[in-house]
Each structure stands twice: as C-alpha cells, then as structure tokens.
Design a protein around this motif. Structure first.
Motif, PDB file in Angstrom:
ATOM      1  N   SER A  76      36.448  18.487  21.952  1.00  0.00           N
ATOM      2  CA  SER A  76      36.314  19.328  23.194  1.00  0.00           C
ATOM      3  C   SER A  76      37.635  19.692  23.666  1.00  0.00           C
ATOM      4  O   SER A  76      37.816  21.050  24.117  1.00  0.00           O
ATOM      5  N   ILE A  77      38.739  19.205  23.768  1.00  0.00           N
ATOM      6  CA  ILE A  77      39.937  19.521  24.315  1.00  0.00           C
ATOM      7  C   ILE A  77      40.402  20.724  23.266  1.00  0.00           C
ATOM      8  O   ILE A  77      41.006  21.842  23.672  1.00  0.00           O
ATOM      9  N   ILE A  78      40.686  20.597  21.955  1.00  0.00           N
ATOM     10  CA  ILE A  78      40.799  21.625  21.033  1.00  0.00           C
ATOM     11  C   ILE A  78      40.011  23.043  21.334  1.00  0.00           C
ATOM     12  O   ILE A  78      40.281  24.086  21.258  1.00  0.00           O
ATOM     13  N   SER A  79      38.584  22.703  21.543  1.00  0.00           N
ATOM     14  CA  SER A  79      37.838  23.813  21.946  1.00  0.00           C
ATOM     15  C   SER A  79      38.143  24.776  23.324  1.00  0.00           C
ATOM     16  O   SER A  79      38.052  25.989  23.138  1.00  0.00           O
ATOM     17  N   TRP A  80      38.424  24.018  24.222  1.00  0.00           N
ATOM     18  CA  TRP A  80      38.856  24.544  25.354  1.00  0.00           C
ATOM     19  C   TRP A  80      40.238  25.483  25.208  1.00  0.00           C
ATOM     20  O   TRP A  80      40.348  26.415  26.037  1.00  0.00           O
ATOM     21  N   ALA A  81      41.114  24.643  24.442  1.00  0.00           N
ATOM     22  CA  ALA A  81      42.182  25.348  24.227  1.00  0.00           C
ATOM     23  C   ALA A  81      42.148  26.691  23.432  1.00  0.00           C
ATOM     24  O   ALA A  81      42.711  27.830  23.895  1.00  0.00           O
ATOM     25  N   ILE A  82      41.315  26.611  22.363  1.00  0.00           N
ATOM     26  CA  ILE A  82      40.813  27.964  21.679  1.00  0.00           C
ATOM     27  C   ILE A  82      40.270  28.922  22.718  1.00  0.00           C
ATOM     28  O   ILE A  82      40.288  29.921  22.613  1.00  0.00           O
ATOM     29  N   ILE A  83      39.308  28.417  23.568  1.00  0.00           N
ATOM     30  CA  ILE A  83      38.674  29.408  24.454  1.00  0.00           C
ATOM     31  C   ILE A  83      39.606  30.089  25.454  1.00  0.00           C
ATOM     32  O   ILE A  83      39.645  31.307  25.560  1.00  0.00           O
ATOM     33  N   PHE A  84      40.451  29.477  26.105  1.00  0.00           N
ATOM     34  CA  PHE A  84      41.628  29.822  26.884  1.00  0.00           C
ATOM     35  C   PHE A  84      42.389  30.836  26.099  1.00  0.00           C
ATOM     36  O   PHE A  84      42.743  31.971  26.615  1.00  0.00           O
ATOM     37  N   GLN A  85      42.909  30.510  25.017  1.00  0.00           N
ATOM     38  CA  GLN A  85      43.821  31.412  24.318  1.00  0.00           C
ATOM     39  C   GLN A  85      42.960  32.664  23.792  1.00  0.00           C
ATOM     40  O   GLN A  85      43.557  33.677  23.982  1.00  0.00           O
ATOM     41  N   LYS A  86      41.749  32.242  23.529  1.00  0.00           N
ATOM     42  CA  LYS A  86      41.127  33.533  22.728  1.00  0.00           C
ATOM     43  C   LYS A  86      40.514  34.518  23.780  1.00  0.00           C
ATOM     44  O   LYS A  86      40.529  35.625  23.757  1.00  0.00           O
ATOM     45  N   TRP A  87      40.470  33.868  25.094  1.00  0.00           N
ATOM     46  CA  TRP A  87      39.866  34.737  26.223  1.00  0.00           C
ATOM     47  C   TRP A  87      41.011  35.625  26.573  1.00  0.00           C
ATOM     48  O   TRP A  87      41.037  36.833  26.889  1.00  0.00           O
ATOM     49  N   ILE A  88      42.382  35.173  26.595  1.00  0.00           N
ATOM     50  CA  ILE A  88      43.581  36.133  26.714  1.00  0.00           C
ATOM     51  C   ILE A  88      43.783  37.254  25.798  1.00  0.00           C
ATOM     52  O   ILE A  88      43.949  38.130  26.148  1.00  0.00           O
ATOM     53  N   VAL A  89      43.627  36.563  24.470  1.00  0.00           N
ATOM     54  CA  VAL A  89      43.782  37.448  23.603  1.00  0.00           C
ATOM     55  C   VAL A  89      42.873  38.754  23.598  1.00  0.00           C
ATOM     56  O   VAL A  89      43.185  39.907  23.479  1.00  0.00           O
ATOM     57  N   LEU A  90      41.588  38.535  23.910  1.00  0.00           N
ATOM     58  CA  LEU A  90      40.901  39.673  23.647  1.00  0.00           C
ATOM     59  C   LEU A  90      40.834  40.320  25.073  1.00  0.00           C
ATOM     60  O   LEU A  90      40.643  41.439  24.900  1.00  0.00           O
ATOM     61  N   LYS A  91      41.060  39.904  26.121  1.00  0.00           N
ATOM     62  CA  LYS A  91      41.373  40.784  27.447  1.00  0.00           C
ATOM     63  C   LYS A  91      42.620  41.525  27.122  1.00  0.00           C
ATOM     64  O   LYS A  91      42.420  43.054  27.582  1.00  0.00           O
ATOM     65  N   LYS A  92      43.481  41.254  26.802  1.00  0.00           N
ATOM     66  CA  LYS A  92      44.751  41.824  26.416  1.00  0.00           C
ATOM     67  C   LYS A  92      44.434  43.036  25.251  1.00  0.00           C
ATOM     68  O   LYS A  92      44.844  44.244  25.215  1.00  0.00           O
ATOM     69  N   THR A  93      43.599  42.807  24.082  1.00  0.00           N
ATOM     70  CA  THR A  93      43.453  43.515  23.089  1.00  0.00           C
ATOM     71  C   THR A  93      42.569  44.668  23.871  1.00  0.00           C
ATOM     72  O   THR A  93      42.572  46.061  23.504  1.00  0.00           O
ATOM     73  N   LYS A  94      41.334  44.321  24.594  1.00  0.00           N
ATOM     74  CA  LYS A  94      40.517  45.391  25.159  1.00  0.00           C
ATOM     75  C   LYS A  94      41.409  46.534  25.898  1.00  0.00           C
ATOM     76  O   LYS A  94      41.094  47.646  25.875  1.00  0.00           O
ATOM     77  N   GLU A  95      42.376  45.970  26.749  1.00  0.00           N
ATOM     78  CA  GLU A  95      43.327  46.703  27.788  1.00  0.00           C
ATOM     79  C   GLU A  95      44.139  47.745  26.752  1.00  0.00           C
ATOM     80  O   GLU A  95      44.069  48.934  27.180  1.00  0.00           O
ATOM     81  N   GLU A  96      44.576  47.241  25.881  1.00  0.00           N
ATOM     82  CA  GLU A  96      45.551  48.182  25.223  1.00  0.00           C
ATOM     83  C   GLU A  96      44.801  48.974  23.987  1.00  0.00           C
ATOM     84  O   GLU A  96      45.321  50.232  23.789  1.00  0.00           O
ATOM     85  N   ASN A  97      43.755  48.744  23.727  1.00  0.00           N
ATOM     86  CA  ASN A  97      43.045  49.348  22.817  1.00  0.00           C
ATOM     87  C   ASN A  97      42.394  50.573  23.763  1.00  0.00           C
ATOM     88  O   ASN A  97      42.415  51.882  23.258  1.00  0.00           O
ATOM     89  N   THR A  98      42.033  50.312  24.866  1.00  0.00           N
ATOM     90  CA  THR A  98      41.718  51.342  25.838  1.00  0.00           C
ATOM     91  C   THR A  98      42.696  52.412  26.105  1.00  0.00           C
ATOM     92  O   THR A  98      42.456  53.739  26.046  1.00  0.00           O
ATOM     93  N   HIS A  99      44.010  52.052  26.180  1.00  0.00           N
ATOM     94  CA  HIS A  99      45.078  52.841  26.681  1.00  0.00           C
ATOM     95  C   HIS A  99      45.456  53.530  25.613  1.00  0.00           C
ATOM     96  O   HIS A  99      45.757  54.898  25.585  1.00  0.00           O
ATOM     97  N   LEU A 100      45.624  53.103  24.159  1.00  0.00           N
ATOM     98  CA  LEU A 100      45.690  53.723  22.987  1.00  0.00           C
ATOM     99  C   LEU A 100      44.765  54.791  22.749  1.00  0.00           C
ATOM    100  O   LEU A 100      45.236  55.822  22.061  1.00  0.00           O
ATOM    101  N   GLU A 101      43.517  54.651  22.881  1.00  0.00           N
ATOM    102  CA  GLU A 101      42.622  55.643  22.784  1.00  0.00           C
ATOM    103  C   GLU A 101      42.735  56.654  23.589  1.00  0.00           C
ATOM    104  O   GLU A 101      42.734  57.893  23.086  1.00  0.00           O
ATOM    105  N   ASP A 102      43.039  56.658  24.661  1.00  0.00           N
ATOM    106  CA  ASP A 102      43.470  57.666  25.467  1.00  0.00           C
ATOM    107  C   ASP A 102      44.494  58.633  24.998  1.00  0.00           C
ATOM    108  O   ASP A 102      44.528  60.015  25.136  1.00  0.00           O
ATOM    109  N   ILE A 103      45.566  57.950  24.492  1.00  0.00           N
ATOM    110  CA  ILE A 103      46.598  58.459  24.157  1.00  0.00           C
ATOM    111  C   ILE A 103      46.290  59.150  22.907  1.00  0.00           C
ATOM    112  O   ILE A 103      46.764  60.248  22.615  1.00  0.00           O
TER     113      ILE A 103
END
Length: 259
Positions: A55-82
């Motif tokens: 459970s502890i490892i799962s929650w660590a992965i969840i928080f890490q993956k949530w941050i990574v996907l959020k940043k990925t979405k933002e930067e991909n959107t920005h690069l698409e516009d460029i």
C-alpha cells in the motif's frame, strides 16, 4: 517483539488511557482484541506487513505518476502550440531542447537528428542557393516510432506494480483471513468454549486482514485505470505529432523519385 508491535502500540496506549472507570466487558474485549492482533500468528503478521508495504509503495507511485503526467500534459500542450506556429524546424528544435520532460520534445529531437543524417546537399546548380532534400525517409519514420515507444514505456513505469497490487492484495488479505479464522477454531477446540472472549481475537485478525487487503487494492486499481487512460491519450498525441512531422518534412524536403 512481534512484527506489528511498533505499528499498533500507540493505538493500544491510547485505547488504555481512554478507558475510564471500572472496565466493562465490552472495553475488556476491545483491548484484548487489539492485543491479540499484536500477538497474532507469524503468518498473519507477515500478511499485514506485506499488505501495508504494498500500500505504501502504491501511494508513492500514485503521487509520483500524478506529478509526471500532469507535467507531461502541460509541456506537450505547450510544445504542440510552438510546433504549429514555428516557421522552421530549427526553431522548434531549439525550443524542444529546453523541454526535456516532454515526450514530444524527445520525439522531435530524435526525428530531426535522423532527418539531418538522411539529407543531401544539392550543389549541381551553382546559380541557386544550396537546398537540402531527403534521400531516404524510412529511417526517419523508424526513429519517430522508436521514440514514441520509448517515451510511452517510460510513462508506464510503475503501472505494473499498481496492477499487481490491485489484483493480488484482496487475495493476500483473504489468505490472512483464513488463518485468522483458523486461530479462532483452534482456540475453541483448546478451551471448549465459543464465547466472545475466545473467538473475537481470531475474527478480528480475519476481518482486519480483509480490510487492509481492500484498502491497498482499491486505490491501486482506481489510479491504474486513470493513469492508463491518460497515457493512452498522450500516446495518441505523440502519434499525431509524428504524423504531422512526417507530412511537413515530406512536403518540404522529400526528393521525388526520378528528379
């Protein structure tokens, strides 16, 4: 000392301090239940330890993956516009190098570098400025496809553990449940009594094992499906970006056969 003693001792102390006045039968049973969990069978304690760790490892992965996907979405959107507004591949290349967390940037950089390796410098006509034309485009397409696969594989890191947690923890909890009930039957057989004081500890172990298994499995399953859907959307974006890259490159650089 039992494996879970350090985990439950604070709650045990709180329960004892909060019991005021003459102890009733219910309060005595509650304290004994908690103590029985601390002194549970080693297999049951190992079950709890495995479930809590997963459970502890799962929650660590969840928080890490949530941050990574959020940043990925933002930067991909920005690069698409460029990409849509830029006047040249060189301009996009310079911008992409500053967006290292974006899968699109890595895809573009790899595709652009491969494209530069596949061009020839036309110097036959001395009256016109030099121009670059692609001789072979298969290598560029393969490079883009490989880059997409690598980036998606990177985004999927950790999802396997969430899937394993979501599918296996209920059964691991059930394994502890079986042993908890077996302990209750063993105590009934040893004492010849089926009173609450005899069966409650084993039943408590069994129910707690089931509860901890579900507590570990449910969030892992929910976030696994959520992250998987987000990654599929990013994969679609990457494929569309690769298609646009190929179309623009072919339209501007590809040398027609026979020319």
């Amino acid at each position: 000392m039992n494996l879970l003693s350090n985990l439950f001792l604070p709650y045990l102390a709180f329960a004892e301090q909060s019991t005021k006045g003459p102890p009733t039968e219910a309060s005595e049973v509650s304290i004994n239940l908690l103590e029985s969990i601390l002194s549970a069978n080693i297999i049951v304690q190992l079950t709890f330890l495995i479930l809590i760790s997963m459970s502890i490892i799962s929650w660590a992965i969840i928080f890490q993956k949530w941050i990574v996907l959020k940043k990925t979405k933002e930067e991909n959107t920005h690069l698409e516009d460029i990409f849509l507004q830029a006047n040249s591949f060189e301009e996009i290349y310079n911008t992409a190098r500053s967006h290292e967390d974006s899968p699109l940037s890595q895809i573009f950089i790899n595709g652009y570098n491969e494209m530069k390796k596949s061009v020839k410098h036309d110097t036959e006509d001395k009256t016109t400025p030099p121009s670059y034309q692609l001789m072979e485009f298969d290598n560029v397409e393969r490079s883009l496809r490989k880059s997409i696969d690598n980036e998606i594989s990177h985004l999927e890191i950790g999802l396997g553990f969430l899937a394993t947690t979501g599918s296996s923890c209920p059964f691991i909890g059930l394994f502890g449940t079986v042993f908890g009930i077996m302990n209750s039957f063993n105590k009934i057989a040893a004492t010849g009594s089926a009173s609450l004081h005899v069966v409650a500890p084993g039943i408590a172990e069994a129910l707690l094992a089931t509860g901890v298994g579900l507590f570990a499995a449910i969030p892992a399953s929910i976030f696994f499906n959520s992250f998987l859907n987000q990654i599929k959307k990013q994969e679609l974006i990457c494929n569309n970006f690769s298609t646009d890259f190929i179309n623009i490159a072919k339209r501007n650089f590809l040398q027609k056969r026979g020319e």
